[in-house]
Design an enzyme around this catalytic site. Sequence first.
Site, short mmCIF file in Angstrom:
data_model
loop_
_atom_site.label_atom_id
_atom_site.label_comp_id
_atom_site.label_asym_id
_atom_site.label_seq_id
_atom_site.Cartn_x
_atom_site.Cartn_y
_atom_site.Cartn_z
N ARG A 57 0.83 -1.21 0.00
CA ARG A 57 0.00 0.00 0.00
C ARG A 57 0.87 1.26 0.00
NH1 ARG A 57 -2.03 2.38 4.25
NH2 ARG A 57 -2.26 0.49 5.47
N TYR A 110 -14.76 15.90 -16.08
CA TYR A 110 -15.16 14.51 -15.90
C TYR A 110 -16.18 14.41 -14.76
CZ TYR A 110 -14.94 9.50 -15.26
OH TYR A 110 -15.27 8.17 -15.15
N ASP A 182 -6.03 17.45 -15.93
CA ASP A 182 -6.37 16.08 -16.31
C ASP A 182 -6.01 15.94 -17.79
OD1 ASP A 182 -7.65 13.73 -17.18
OD2 ASP A 182 -9.26 13.92 -15.70
N LYS A 207 -7.33 4.62 -19.73
CA LYS A 207 -7.64 5.00 -21.10
C LYS A 207 -6.40 4.80 -22.00
CE LYS A 207 -11.44 6.03 -18.97
NZ LYS A 207 -11.76 7.37 -18.47
C1 LIG Z 1 -12.16 7.97 -17.23
C2 LIG Z 1 -11.73 9.31 -16.81
C3 LIG Z 1 -11.46 9.61 -15.46
C4 LIG Z 1 -11.68 8.60 -14.36
O1 LIG Z 1 -10.79 7.53 -14.46
P1 LIG Z 1 -11.08 6.06 -13.86
O2 LIG Z 1 -9.84 5.31 -14.25
O3 LIG Z 1 -12.33 5.55 -14.48
O4 LIG Z 1 -11.22 6.24 -12.39
C5 LIG Z 1 -11.00 10.87 -15.15
N1 LIG Z 1 -10.84 11.81 -16.10
C6 LIG Z 1 -11.10 11.58 -17.40
C7 LIG Z 1 -10.91 12.67 -18.40
C8 LIG Z 1 -11.55 10.32 -17.79
O5 LIG Z 1 -11.83 10.09 -19.09
#
Ligand SMILES: *Cc1c(COP(=O)(O)O)cnc(C)c1O
Length: 388
Positions: A57, A110, A182, A207
């Site tokens: 962790r 998001y 992000d 992603k």
């Molecule tokens: C999918 C996504 C998230 C969240 O990510 P997870 O891996 O599903 O927790 C945050 N920001 C953007 C732009 C995303 O496409």
Amino acid sequence: MSDGYGIETELIHADRDAAGYGDVTPPIYQTSTFSFDDAQSMARAAHAPGFERFYTRHGNPNHGQVERVLAAIEGGEAAMVSASGMGAISATAVALTKAGDHVVAQRVTYAGTRSLLTSVLSRFGVDVTFVDQADTAAFKMAMRPNTTLVMLESPSNPLLGITDIEAVASIAHDAGALVTVDNTIATPVNQRPIGLGADVVLHSATKYLGGHSDLIAGVAVSSKALIARIWETHHILGATLGPFDAWLLLRGLRTLEMRVARHNDNALRLAQFLENHPRVARVYYPGLASHGQHELAARQMNGFGGLLSFEVDGTFDDARRVIDKLSLVHSAVSLGGVESLIAQPAAMWPNIPDSPESRLMGIIPSLLRLSVGVERIEDLIADFDRAL
Ligand SMILES: *Cc1c(COP(=O)(O)O)cnc(C)c1O
């Protein structure tokens, strides 16, 4: 690795021989804990942030390997992986705010990030102001003496809005606030926010970074000092990435540059095809001259990415029928994998009325959001031509 290597090279070599055994592909450290030669070295390790051989962790060699690659490709000093994108975003926002603070965020962000601000941090005395990401002056207006954090996302989802990261970062820094970006949709191949002034870069590694729709992971990249601060909160909240998923993420990352280059090419070709199709009312893609912020996107990005949205010339049901007629493209949420995925945003928020506000958020009845994969472009174009 020494400075001056290209991103393609860093992706392959930034974690080179981390285990010291000369392994070209690293082993998986599928262990929860690590043993020590003596009690004193164990006690020392207990207090070292992110130490990779104490308790998983706190950190794990597979975390360290992928973190070194992620820091190198984003141009940061250090990185911290998490069990999901929201794990990284939540730990960062909680670590960098306290009761009485004020956060400025984009109206279109998001959904999980928005909920974190409106339903979680709000309960702990953190205020938030949402602004239009295209309106740089609005960020300046929103700043207050207690603003400590400005949270950006560019391009945003699903309408591919662009934020002028350099201009907003400078406004935030003048006011004494930190800036997160992000960078999930752009990836570091197309955009490097730290070079534009961002303090922390956040990703859903689920992603494009992972790239194969086979894992959930997140990452924060920043200075060593800020990553240590975020880690202090993160290892308490406990969204720990499993060693095997960290290993899978590293494996996916090796081909990031090649994949994103193909995503960029395919999305531009498909956007141009859709823009000229009589059954399509409007296409949203920052690589098209028709995108309202195309010049800003071209200035701050090296490529326009693999995500696009378009309005079918028709109703909600007409758009749904297009999805049903596609044979190659999967109907699924998420994005950034090698396979093309399509979703109808309005179908995911069925209780939200069709209003000017919801349209700004991209909840347009006939809108389809498409994550363009790396298939042969002629095959994708033929699939859409048939379905439309
Ligand atoms: C999918 C996504 C998230 C969240 O990510 P997870 O891996 O599903 O927790 C945050 N920001 C953007 C732009 C995303 O496409």
